[in-house]
Design a protein around this motif. Structure first.
Motif, PDB file in Angstrom:
ATOM      1  N   ALA A 333       0.813  -1.219   0.000  1.00  0.00           N
ATOM      2  CA  ALA A 333       0.000   0.000   0.000  1.00  0.00           C
ATOM      3  C   ALA A 333       0.847   1.270   0.000  1.00  0.00           C
ATOM      4  O   ALA A 333       0.291   2.374   0.023  1.00  0.00           O
ATOM      5  CB  ALA A 333      -0.929  -0.009   1.209  1.00  0.00           C
ATOM      6  N   GLY A 334       2.164   1.123   0.033  1.00  0.00           N
ATOM      7  CA  GLY A 334       3.029   2.296  -0.080  1.00  0.00           C
ATOM      8  C   GLY A 334       3.826   2.649   1.148  1.00  0.00           C
ATOM      9  O   GLY A 334       4.589   3.622   1.140  1.00  0.00           O
ATOM     10  N   SER A 335       3.688   1.897   2.238  1.00  0.00           N
ATOM     11  CA  SER A 335       4.432   2.211   3.449  1.00  0.00           C
ATOM     12  C   SER A 335       5.877   1.735   3.325  1.00  0.00           C
ATOM     13  O   SER A 335       6.128   0.631   2.834  1.00  0.00           O
ATOM     14  CB  SER A 335       3.789   1.536   4.661  1.00  0.00           C
ATOM     15  N   PRO A 336       6.843   2.541   3.829  1.00  0.00           N
ATOM     16  CA  PRO A 336       8.228   2.085   3.867  1.00  0.00           C
ATOM     17  C   PRO A 336       8.553   1.254   5.109  1.00  0.00           C
ATOM     18  O   PRO A 336       9.699   0.891   5.342  1.00  0.00           O
ATOM     19  CB  PRO A 336       9.017   3.402   3.887  1.00  0.00           C
ATOM     20  N   TRP A 337       7.529   0.960   5.904  1.00  0.00           N
ATOM     21  CA  TRP A 337       7.710   0.270   7.183  1.00  0.00           C
ATOM     22  C   TRP A 337       8.410  -1.073   6.995  1.00  0.00           C
ATOM     23  O   TRP A 337       8.024  -1.887   6.150  1.00  0.00           O
ATOM     24  CB  TRP A 337       6.335   0.069   7.816  1.00  0.00           C
ATOM     25  N   SER A 338       9.419  -1.338   7.817  1.00  0.00           N
ATOM     26  CA  SER A 338      10.197  -2.574   7.721  1.00  0.00           C
ATOM     27  C   SER A 338       9.557  -3.741   8.454  1.00  0.00           C
ATOM     28  O   SER A 338       9.957  -4.894   8.262  1.00  0.00           O
ATOM     29  CB  SER A 338      11.597  -2.346   8.310  1.00  0.00           C
ATOM     30  N   GLY A 339       8.594  -3.453   9.318  1.00  0.00           N
ATOM     31  CA  GLY A 339       8.028  -4.484  10.182  1.00  0.00           C
ATOM     32  C   GLY A 339       8.529  -4.397  11.608  1.00  0.00           C
ATOM     33  O   GLY A 339       8.022  -5.088  12.491  1.00  0.00           O
ATOM     34  N   ALA A 340       9.530  -3.540  11.872  1.00  0.00           N
ATOM     35  CA  ALA A 340      10.010  -3.348  13.247  1.00  0.00           C
ATOM     36  C   ALA A 340       8.969  -2.578  14.045  1.00  0.00           C
ATOM     37  O   ALA A 340       8.394  -1.602  13.554  1.00  0.00           O
ATOM     38  CB  ALA A 340      11.337  -2.597  13.238  1.00  0.00           C
ATOM     39  N   LEU A 341       8.732  -3.010  15.265  1.00  0.00           N
ATOM     40  CA  LEU A 341       7.707  -2.385  16.100  1.00  0.00           C
ATOM     41  C   LEU A 341       8.293  -1.246  16.923  1.00  0.00           C
ATOM     42  O   LEU A 341       9.399  -1.355  17.462  1.00  0.00           O
ATOM     43  CB  LEU A 341       7.083  -3.430  17.027  1.00  0.00           C
ATOM     44  N   ASP A 342       7.546  -0.162  17.027  1.00  0.00           N
ATOM     45  CA  ASP A 342       7.969   0.984  17.831  1.00  0.00           C
ATOM     46  C   ASP A 342       7.587   0.820  19.296  1.00  0.00           C
ATOM     47  O   ASP A 342       8.186   1.442  20.173  1.00  0.00           O
ATOM     48  CB  ASP A 342       7.331   2.262  17.276  1.00  0.00           C
ATOM     49  N   ALA A 343       6.586  -0.009  19.565  1.00  0.00           N
ATOM     50  CA  ALA A 343       6.140  -0.252  20.939  1.00  0.00           C
ATOM     51  C   ALA A 343       5.408  -1.588  20.971  1.00  0.00           C
ATOM     52  O   ALA A 343       4.902  -2.052  19.946  1.00  0.00           O
ATOM     53  CB  ALA A 343       5.224   0.870  21.427  1.00  0.00           C
ATOM     54  N   MET A 344       5.366  -2.193  22.164  1.00  0.00           N
ATOM     55  CA  MET A 344       4.644  -3.446  22.372  1.00  0.00           C
ATOM     56  C   MET A 344       3.732  -3.312  23.577  1.00  0.00           C
ATOM     57  O   MET A 344       4.066  -2.649  24.561  1.00  0.00           O
ATOM     58  CB  MET A 344       5.615  -4.601  22.621  1.00  0.00           C
ATOM     59  N   LEU A 345       2.572  -3.964  23.502  1.00  0.00           N
ATOM     60  CA  LEU A 345       1.618  -4.000  24.609  1.00  0.00           C
ATOM     61  C   LEU A 345       1.182  -5.438  24.837  1.00  0.00           C
ATOM     62  O   LEU A 345       0.814  -6.140  23.890  1.00  0.00           O
ATOM     63  CB  LEU A 345       0.388  -3.138  24.290  1.00  0.00           C
ATOM     64  N   THR A 346       1.241  -5.888  26.084  1.00  0.00           N
ATOM     65  CA  THR A 346       0.687  -7.191  26.444  1.00  0.00           C
ATOM     66  C   THR A 346      -0.241  -7.017  27.637  1.00  0.00           C
ATOM     67  O   THR A 346       0.017  -6.194  28.518  1.00  0.00           O
ATOM     68  CB  THR A 346       1.786  -8.211  26.801  1.00  0.00           C
ATOM     69  N   LEU A 347      -1.309  -7.787  27.651  1.00  0.00           N
ATOM     70  CA  LEU A 347      -2.261  -7.781  28.763  1.00  0.00           C
ATOM     71  C   LEU A 347      -2.537  -9.217  29.162  1.00  0.00           C
ATOM     72  O   LEU A 347      -2.942 -10.037  28.331  1.00  0.00           O
ATOM     73  CB  LEU A 347      -3.570  -7.086  28.359  1.00  0.00           C
ATOM     74  N   GLU A 348      -2.307  -9.535  30.425  1.00  0.00           N
ATOM     75  CA  GLU A 348      -2.559 -10.873  30.935  1.00  0.00           C
ATOM     76  C   GLU A 348      -3.718 -10.832  31.921  1.00  0.00           C
ATOM     77  O   GLU A 348      -3.773  -9.944  32.786  1.00  0.00           O
ATOM     78  CB  GLU A 348      -1.317 -11.430  31.641  1.00  0.00           C
ATOM     79  N   ASP A 349      -4.618 -11.790  31.786  1.00  0.00           N
ATOM     80  CA  ASP A 349      -5.722 -11.949  32.731  1.00  0.00           C
ATOM     81  C   ASP A 349      -5.245 -12.896  33.831  1.00  0.00           C
ATOM     82  O   ASP A 349      -5.161 -14.115  33.631  1.00  0.00           O
ATOM     83  CB  ASP A 349      -6.943 -12.511  32.014  1.00  0.00           C
ATOM     84  N   MET A 350      -4.907 -12.345  34.988  1.00  0.00           N
ATOM     85  CA  MET A 350      -4.312 -13.147  36.052  1.00  0.00           C
ATOM     86  C   MET A 350      -5.296 -14.133  36.673  1.00  0.00           C
ATOM     87  O   MET A 350      -4.887 -15.016  37.436  1.00  0.00           O
ATOM     88  CB  MET A 350      -3.726 -12.239  37.124  1.00  0.00           C
ATOM     89  N   ARG A 351      -6.572 -14.009  36.355  1.00  0.00           N
ATOM     90  CA  ARG A 351      -7.541 -14.983  36.866  1.00  0.00           C
ATOM     91  C   ARG A 351      -7.332 -16.345  36.230  1.00  0.00           C
ATOM     92  O   ARG A 351      -7.814 -17.359  36.737  1.00  0.00           O
ATOM     93  CB  ARG A 351      -8.961 -14.493  36.593  1.00  0.00           C
ATOM     94  N   ARG A 352      -6.622 -16.393  35.106  1.00  0.00           N
ATOM     95  CA  ARG A 352      -6.437 -17.649  34.384  1.00  0.00           C
ATOM     96  C   ARG A 352      -5.133 -18.361  34.751  1.00  0.00           C
ATOM     97  O   ARG A 352      -4.880 -19.451  34.257  1.00  0.00           O
ATOM     98  CB  ARG A 352      -6.446 -17.380  32.873  1.00  0.00           C
ATOM     99  N   ARG A 353      -4.286 -17.746  35.568  1.00  0.00           N
ATOM    100  CA  ARG A 353      -2.993 -18.350  35.875  1.00  0.00           C
ATOM    101  C   ARG A 353      -2.969 -18.836  37.312  1.00  0.00           C
ATOM    102  O   ARG A 353      -3.137 -18.053  38.243  1.00  0.00           O
ATOM    103  CB  ARG A 353      -1.863 -17.351  35.645  1.00  0.00           C
ATOM    104  N   PRO A 354      -2.730 -20.134  37.531  1.00  0.00           N
ATOM    105  CA  PRO A 354      -2.655 -20.634  38.904  1.00  0.00           C
ATOM    106  C   PRO A 354      -1.345 -20.194  39.556  1.00  0.00           C
ATOM    107  O   PRO A 354      -0.379 -19.852  38.865  1.00  0.00           O
ATOM    108  CB  PRO A 354      -2.684 -22.155  38.717  1.00  0.00           C
ATOM    109  N   PRO A 355      -1.276 -20.195  40.884  1.00  0.00           N
ATOM    110  CA  PRO A 355      -0.012 -19.884  41.540  1.00  0.00           C
ATOM    111  C   PRO A 355       0.979 -21.034  41.387  1.00  0.00           C
ATOM    112  O   PRO A 355       0.579 -22.188  41.225  1.00  0.00           O
ATOM    113  CB  PRO A 355      -0.419 -19.684  43.004  1.00  0.00           C
TER     114      PRO A 355
END
Length: 419
Positions: A333-355
Motif C-alpha cells: 500500500a506504499g508504506s516504507p515500514w520494515s516491520g520493526a515495532l515501535d512499541a509493544m503491549l501485552t495484557l494478561e488476565d491473572m484470573r487464568r494463571r494458577p499460583p
C-alpha cells in the motif's frame, strides 16, 4: 495472485521433513518469526519469557525441581524437542527431555536478581526451551526462582498449564518418562496444522486490503529490540464486570500517548500486541499460537475512545492474518515500514494463571528490570483484582526523565478512560 507465506512455508517444511532422518514437526507463524529473528540478531534474546517468583529461603529443592521440570517437559514436544532451522526452514525436532534446573551462585553478581539476569542473558542460542534457575542471597530472607521459556514454546495459555503441571509434578516428585510421548507429539502436530490452516485462510484479498488501508501510511522509527532497559511500575484499581472490556482499548490509547511522547515521530507508529489462541478443536499443546497485531498510533490523540474502539474491532475481524502478511500488505500500500515495532503491549488476565506452589508454599511473583525487549518501548499489564502496569524502555535510546514523563502521561490517559 501471490502465494501466501504460509503456503510457501508448508512446501519447504514438507520437503525438509521428507528427507530428514529424524522426525520434524511444523511451526506456527509466530514460532517461525522467533527462530528467524534470533538468527538475525542472536545477542538480543528478546524471545525469552521469564517469570520470577520469590520463596522463603530454603523452600526450593533444586534437585526435586529438576526432576519435576524433566517430567513435565517429557509430555510436551515444544519443551523436550529442539527448535531448529533445517535447509533454511524453521522446524521442531522431536526429541527427549531437555531442561535445565540449577542453583545460580550470587557472589559474583551482587545479589539474587542480578545473578538471575546474568544467567538468562547468557542463554545459549540453541539452549533448552525451559530453564528453572534458583538464586539465593545469603543476606536476604527470600530466594528467587526464574522460570524461563523460549517464547516459541509458550504463550499465556501455555504458561498457566505449565505452572499447574510443575506444581503437581513437584508435589509428587515425579520422575521423567523414559521417552517422548507419542500422543503428545501427534497432538502438537495437529494443533500446529490447524493453526497453519487458519493462518492460510486469514491471508486472503479482504485481509490484505484491510491492512493496506490501516497501515499504508506507517513510517515507523526503526523500532527494533532493546537490550538495556529500565522499568516503571504502577498499580491501579482493576475494572470489574462489563467494564473489563474497556481495559484493552484504553491501554492502546495510553500506550499510544507514551509512544508519541518518546519517539517524537511525525507519522503513525507501529504498536504491536499479541492476540489469539488455539484454533477451535485443537488439542491443548504447549507452544506459541498467538499472532502479533499492529495498531497504528496516529500523530495526534484519537478524538475519543469510541473512535479508537471502532477501528480496533475492525482489526479484530482480521486478527488471524499472519504478521508477515500484514507487513506485506502495508508495503504494497506504499508504506516504507520494515516491520520493526515501535512499541509493544501485552495484557494478561491473572484470573487464568494458577499460583506456582512448591512444597506447599505459593511463590510470590516479582518483576525484574533489565530483560531484553522486542521493541524500544514495552508496556505489560496484568489484570486481576488490580491493574498492574509496567513500562520498560530502551535506556540507551530514551533518557530516564523522558520515560518517566511518558509513563505519567500513560497513567493519566488510563485513569481518565477507566474512571
Amino acid at each position: 495472485m501471490h502465494a501466501s507465506i504460509t503456503a510457501a512455508y508448508l512446501a519447504r517444511y514438507r520437503s525438509a521433513a521428507a528427507d530428514s532422518p529424524v522426525e520434524l514437526l511444523p511451526l506456527t507463524g509466530a514460532q517461525r518469526r522467533f527462530l528467524i529473528t534470533r538468527r538475525l540478531a542472536p545477542l538480543t534474546r528478546s524471545d525469552i519469557v521469564p517469570l520470577f517468583f520469590a520463596f522463603p529461603r530454603g523452600t526450593v529443592d533444586a534437585a526435586r525441581l529438576g526432576r519435576a521440570a524433566a517430567a513435565v517437559a517429557a509430555r510436551h514436544p515444544a519443551l523436550c524437542g529442539g527448535f531448529a532451522t533445517v535447509r533454511g526452514t524453521p522446524v521442531l525436532r522431536a526429541g527427549g527431555p531437555s531442561v535445565e534446573a540449577a542453583r545460580i551462585p550470587v557472589a559474583d553478581h551482587g545479589g539474587a536478581a542480578p545473578a538471575l539476569r546474568a544467567a538468562l542473558l547468557d542463554w545459549p542460542l540453541d539452549g533448552p526451551a525451559l530453564r528453572l534457575l534458583v538464586a539465593q542471597d545469603p543476606d536476604a530472607p527470600e530466594e528467587l526462582l526464574a522460570l524461563a521459556l523460549d517464547h516459541a514454546a509458550c504463550d499465556e495459555q501455555s504458561l498457566g498449564a505449565l505452572i499447574g503441571e510443575l506444581t503437581a509434578a513437584y508435589e509428587r516428585d515425579e520422575p521423567p518418562a523414559p521417552g517422548p510421548d507419542r500422543q503428545a507429539t501427534a497432538d502438537f502436530r495437529e494443533a500446529v496444522e490447524l493453526q497453519l490452516a487458519a493462518e492460510e485462510a486469514a491471508a486472503g484479498p479482504a485481509a490484505q486490503a484491510h491492512w493496506g488501508r490501516r497501515l499504508g501510511t506507517l513510517v515507523g522509527t526503526g523500532g527494533g529490540a532493546a537490550t538495556a532497559t529500565g522499568m516503571l511500575t504502577e498499580r491501579l484499581p482493576g475494572a470489574q464486570g462489563a467494564a473489563r472490556s474497556a481495559v484493552f482499548p484504553a491501554l492502546l490509547d495510553a500506550v499510544g500517548a507514551a509512544a508519541r511522547r518518546l519517539h517524537r515521530a511525525d507519522g503513525p507508529l507501529a504498536l504491536g500486541y499479541p492476540w489469539g489462541g488455539r484454533p477451535p478443536g485443537a488439542p491443548a499443546a504447549l507452544g506459541c499460537f498467538l499472532n502479533t497485531l499492529v495498531h497504528p498510533v496516529p500523530p495526534r490523540p484519537a478524538a475519543d475512545l469510541e473512535e479508537l474502539c471502532d477501528a480496533w474491532w475492525d482489526d479484530l475481524d482480521h486478527a488471524g492474518t499472519p504478521f508477515d502478511e500484514v507487513v506485506r500488505a502495508a508495503r504494497t500500500a506504499g508504506s516504507p515500514w520494515s516491520g520493526a515495532l515501535d512499541a509493544m503491549l501485552t495484557l494478561e488476565d491473572m484470573r487464568r494463571r494458577p499460583p506456582l506452589v512448591l512444597g506447599g508454599v505459593a511463590g510470590r511473583e516479582v518483576h525484574l528490570a533489565g530483560r531484553p525487549l522486542a521493541a524500544p518501548l514495552a508496556v505489560a499489564a496484568e489484570h486481576g483484582q488490580d491493574l498492574l502496569v509496567r513500562l520498560a524502555w530502551d535506556s540507551d535510546r530514551f533518557p530516564a526523565a523522558d520515560a518517566e514523563a511518558a509513563f505519567e502521561g500513560l497513567l493519566a490517559v488510563l485513569r481518565r478512560h477507566l474512571a
